[in-house]
Design a protein around this motif. Structure first.
Motif, PDB file in Angstrom:
ATOM      1  N   PHE A  55     -20.724 -29.681   9.589  1.00 15.47           N
ATOM      2  CA  PHE A  55     -21.056 -30.610   8.501  1.00 15.47           C
ATOM      3  C   PHE A  55     -20.255 -30.326   7.235  1.00 15.47           C
ATOM      4  O   PHE A  55     -20.153 -31.189   6.354  1.00 15.47           O
ATOM      5  CB  PHE A  55     -22.552 -30.539   8.171  1.00 15.47           C
ATOM      6  CG  PHE A  55     -23.447 -30.901   9.324  1.00 15.47           C
ATOM      7  CD1 PHE A  55     -23.562 -32.219   9.731  1.00 15.47           C
ATOM      8  CD2 PHE A  55     -24.163 -29.929  10.011  1.00 15.47           C
ATOM      9  CE1 PHE A  55     -24.388 -32.565  10.793  1.00 15.47           C
ATOM     10  CE2 PHE A  55     -24.988 -30.267  11.060  1.00 15.47           C
ATOM     11  CZ  PHE A  55     -25.106 -31.584  11.467  1.00 15.47           C
ATOM     12  N   ALA A  56     -19.720 -29.128   7.110  1.00 13.31           N
ATOM     13  CA  ALA A  56     -18.969 -28.758   5.911  1.00 13.31           C
ATOM     14  C   ALA A  56     -17.669 -29.552   5.831  1.00 13.31           C
ATOM     15  O   ALA A  56     -17.036 -29.860   6.851  1.00 13.31           O
ATOM     16  CB  ALA A  56     -18.681 -27.266   5.906  1.00 13.31           C
ATOM     17  N   GLY A  57     -17.284 -29.910   4.597  1.00  9.80           N
ATOM     18  CA  GLY A  57     -16.036 -30.639   4.418  1.00  9.80           C
ATOM     19  C   GLY A  57     -16.072 -31.534   3.196  1.00  9.80           C
ATOM     20  O   GLY A  57     -17.000 -31.479   2.378  1.00  9.80           O
ATOM     21  N   GLU A 117     -20.558 -27.717   1.389  1.00  6.68           N
ATOM     22  CA  GLU A 117     -20.132 -26.331   1.594  1.00  6.68           C
ATOM     23  C   GLU A 117     -21.235 -25.550   2.299  1.00  6.68           C
ATOM     24  O   GLU A 117     -22.426 -25.724   2.012  1.00  6.68           O
ATOM     25  CB  GLU A 117     -19.831 -25.716   0.227  1.00  6.68           C
ATOM     26  CG  GLU A 117     -19.468 -24.253   0.240  1.00  6.68           C
ATOM     27  CD  GLU A 117     -19.328 -23.675  -1.157  1.00  6.68           C
ATOM     28  OE1 GLU A 117     -19.246 -22.443  -1.286  1.00  6.68           O
ATOM     29  OE2 GLU A 117     -19.308 -24.477  -2.132  1.00  6.68           O
ATOM     30  N   LEU A 118     -20.857 -24.701   3.230  1.00  6.75           N
ATOM     31  CA  LEU A 118     -21.808 -23.832   3.915  1.00  6.75           C
ATOM     32  C   LEU A 118     -21.810 -22.463   3.250  1.00  6.75           C
ATOM     33  O   LEU A 118     -20.789 -21.783   3.192  1.00  6.75           O
ATOM     34  CB  LEU A 118     -21.441 -23.684   5.394  1.00  6.75           C
ATOM     35  CG  LEU A 118     -22.347 -22.751   6.210  1.00  6.75           C
ATOM     36  CD1 LEU A 118     -23.787 -23.265   6.237  1.00  6.75           C
ATOM     37  CD2 LEU A 118     -21.813 -22.603   7.638  1.00  6.75           C
ATOM     38  N   ARG A 119     -22.976 -22.087   2.733  1.00  6.78           N
ATOM     39  CA  ARG A 119     -23.143 -20.754   2.134  1.00  6.78           C
ATOM     40  C   ARG A 119     -24.219 -20.021   2.905  1.00  6.78           C
ATOM     41  O   ARG A 119     -25.411 -20.357   2.817  1.00  6.78           O
ATOM     42  CB  ARG A 119     -23.545 -20.868   0.671  1.00  6.78           C
ATOM     43  CG  ARG A 119     -22.498 -21.467  -0.220  1.00  6.78           C
ATOM     44  CD  ARG A 119     -22.935 -21.407  -1.660  1.00  6.78           C
ATOM     45  NE  ARG A 119     -22.109 -22.229  -2.525  1.00  6.78           N
ATOM     46  CZ  ARG A 119     -22.418 -22.526  -3.791  1.00  6.78           C
ATOM     47  NH1 ARG A 119     -23.549 -22.042  -4.310  1.00  6.78           N
ATOM     48  NH2 ARG A 119     -21.623 -23.291  -4.509  1.00  6.78           N
ATOM     49  N   GLY A 120     -23.799 -19.045   3.668  1.00  4.89           N
ATOM     50  CA  GLY A 120     -24.760 -18.332   4.496  1.00  4.89           C
ATOM     51  C   GLY A 120     -25.340 -19.263   5.543  1.00  4.89           C
ATOM     52  O   GLY A 120     -24.616 -19.769   6.406  1.00  4.89           O
ATOM     53  N   ASP A 121     -26.633 -19.528   5.454  1.00  6.47           N
ATOM     54  CA  ASP A 121     -27.276 -20.434   6.411  1.00  6.47           C
ATOM     55  C   ASP A 121     -27.733 -21.734   5.751  1.00  6.47           C
ATOM     56  O   ASP A 121     -28.614 -22.421   6.259  1.00  6.47           O
ATOM     57  CB  ASP A 121     -28.480 -19.745   7.071  1.00  6.47           C
ATOM     58  CG  ASP A 121     -29.531 -19.311   6.059  1.00  6.47           C
ATOM     59  OD1 ASP A 121     -29.293 -19.476   4.838  1.00  6.47           O
ATOM     60  OD2 ASP A 121     -30.592 -18.816   6.481  1.00  6.47           O
TER      61      ASP A 121
END
Length: 559
Positions: A479-481, A495-499
């Motif tokens: 899903f990040a992008g 943005e993905l930060r950790g979980d």
């Protein structure tokens, strides 16, 4: 379709039970309606915080008027009957009255194409008529939602900016007349139409034709956000730590920007009965909901939400803006109405409306329902297997998930922080007794439970059954992008930060996405109540939409 708030229903029932318990202890002379009103607002009757102004009219008389709290927190200036409040979108019935008056004079027709007056509006391939603007069925996007998405909602808002948002819209959200969707854009276009049809600024026309004849000398539409009024109630946003000044950046009149005192609104409410200005036929028209293309009611009249409840009709309009709050409510058949104004958002004006109506109006006589109590008293046995098939999560709306579970031979309905037992009426239908709401479960063609239908107060709402998911950080990576919408020229970064997925939106704080059902993520943001990701035929994430009526048609494509 009427949406039902379980929490609101719970609060109302608990309050009514509390009141009943208090009065059952001993028989006393009941307090007068005005004494009950004073008690209702007693907590806010103090001069160390912002407050409220209230007026009630009944059968041609002002039966109650009072003010509470401060108009100016900084200098300790108390609210007075002549204090001027920003009444937000409660301005729309006044625009509706202007349309009705000009319609009677033959200066415009509801069947006119809005482009007859405002040719700058794009041709969307099907005419947008004035009736579509009036009844909130145009399919035009709400300018406020667009500005909030882009983080520009704190900038000055002018009609030119609204027109640019309309020009950027490539297609209507739905064919005009197909459904109701509240949009500030509609009533700002009506005000501009009046300006061009009469050759006068709408604020001037409204003064000469509505406010001046009614001697509403403390009421005026504002065209410039920097304009000031004598004895104005300043607005405040309340946090747990401090008061913040409300940011009112509107330099356009129509959907908003009407300033009025509670004493002036008393004159307006009384005129709804007498028709002194406008005539009774104008208000009869204003109190009638427009029709959708399929012949069903839109639920909206000339600036009013229109309800035909059991035993009584009601029209109302509620607005909240920049810390201010306002509600106008009128019951035409009972010749009864009231207004509530606030200059802070600690307590919303909506919370007082039912209590005020209950104080002055007897409960409506409803048809006798013999089947409901009888059905509720009967003991209906349903197998645990059937009850277990109903267990699960059901979506009542963006961010609103109700959970059904089984405890012994009974179903339990749960919302965050509260659980309620359901009375079994049949194999498929159950009763939430205190709210007088029925829940009917429905299956698909394969015999699997697909949804339930919530039935309450003559309205129905469908809640589909969903399966909540808990994706791993590895599963969240897809899903990040970067996501872009060309109509708004707007880009978001996920943005993905950790979980946890984070949305970085222009001009806004970071928005955390909480996993919901597959490809659905809930948030605590008003702008992003729910994000739904889209996939292509190869199951790749290609974009997302925001699950909110005014902007649901906008797709943000991943690139």
């Amino acid at each position: 379709m009427t949406k039902v708030s379980l929490r609101a229903a719970a609060c109302l029932i608990l309050l009514s039970l509390f009141a009943f318990g208090q009065s059952a202890d001993k028989k006393e002379t009941p307090p007068s309606p005005n004494a009950r009103m004073d008690k209702l607002f007693d907590f806010w009757n103090r001069l160390d915080q912002p407050g409220f102004a209230v007026v009630v009219v009944k059968e041609g008389q002002v039966v109650y008027q009072n003010v509470f709290g401060l108009a100016c927190q900084e200098h300790g200036v108390a609210i007075a009957p002549k204090t001027v409040f920003n009444i937000a979108t409660a301005a729309e019935p006044f625009v509706g009255m202007a349309v009705a008056l000009l319609e009677n004079e033959g200066k415009l027709s509801l069947d006119d194409d809005v482009r007859k007056y405002i040719p700058e509006i794009p041709d969307f391939g099907t005419p947008i008529k004035l009736r579509h603007l009036l009844y909130q069925t145009s399919g035009l996007r709400d300018w406020l939602s667009v500005l909030q998405l882009s983080g520009r909602d704190k900038e000055e808002v002018t009609f030119e900016k609204v027109l640019n948002i309309i020009k950027a819209q490539k297609q209507l959200a739905f064919p005009p007349g197909d459904r109701f969707q509240d949009s500030n854009t509609n009533y700002d276009l009506l005000a501009e139409t009046i300006k061009r049809a009469t050759g006068r600024p709408f604020s001037d026309w409204a003064w000469e034709n509505i406010f001046k004849p009614l001697k509403m000398t403390r009421t005026q539409f504002r065209d410039n956000f920097r304009s000031i009024f004598d004895d104005q109630a300043f607005t405040y946003n309340f946090t747990r730590r401090e008061y913040l000044k409300g940011i009112d950046n509107l330099s356009l009149a129509g959907s908003h920007s009407l300033f009025a005192s509670i004493a002036d609104l008393a004159k307006w409410l009384l005129n709804l009965e007498t028709g002194q200005v406008g005539g009774k036929d104008v208000f009869a028209k204003m109190f009638t909901a427009g029709l959708l293309s399929n012949g069903q009611s839109s639920g909206f009249g000339y600036g009013w939400n229109v309800e035909d409840g059991p035993g009584r009709r009601k029209v109302s309009r509620i607005g909240n803006w920049a810390g201010s709050g306002a509600a106008l409510v009128y019951f035409p058949d009972q010749k009864f109405g009231f207004a509530v104004l606030a200059n802070w958002d600690y307590t919303l004006v909506e919370g007082f409306l039912q209590d005020i109506a209950d104080i002055y109006l007897p409960a409506p006589v409803e048809p006798v329902k013999k089947s409901l109590p009888a059905a509720a008293k009967k003991t209906v046995k349903v197998s645990p297997e059937i009850l277990d098939s109903y267990a699960g999560d059901y979506r009542m709306g963006p961010g609103q998930v109700y959970t059904i579970s089984r405890k012994g031979d009974q179903l339990i309905l749960s919302v965050p922080g509260m659980s309620f037992p359901l009375v079994t009426l049949s194999k498929t239908e159950f009763l939430l007794a205190f709210a007088d709401a029925r829940i009917a479960f429905q299956k698909d063609k394969e015999g699997k439970v697909q949804q339930f239908v919530w039935k309450q107060g003559g309205g129905e709402q469908t809640a589909p059954k969903i399966v909540m998911v808990k994706p791993t950080p590895q599963e969240l990576e897809e899903f990040a992008g970067s996501y872009f919408n060309a109509q708004l020229d707007l880009r978001y970064a996920v943005e993905l930060r950790g979980d946890t997925l984070i949305v970085n939106a222009p001009g806004q704080n970071e928005i955390r996405l909480a996993p919901d059902e597959k490809d659905h993520f809930a948030t605590s943001s008003r702008v992003f109540p729910m994000v739904i990701f889209q996939r292509d035929g190869q199951n790749r994430v290609t974009g997302f939409i925001i699950d909110s009526d005014p902007v649901r048609d906008l797709v943000f494509k991943k690139n």
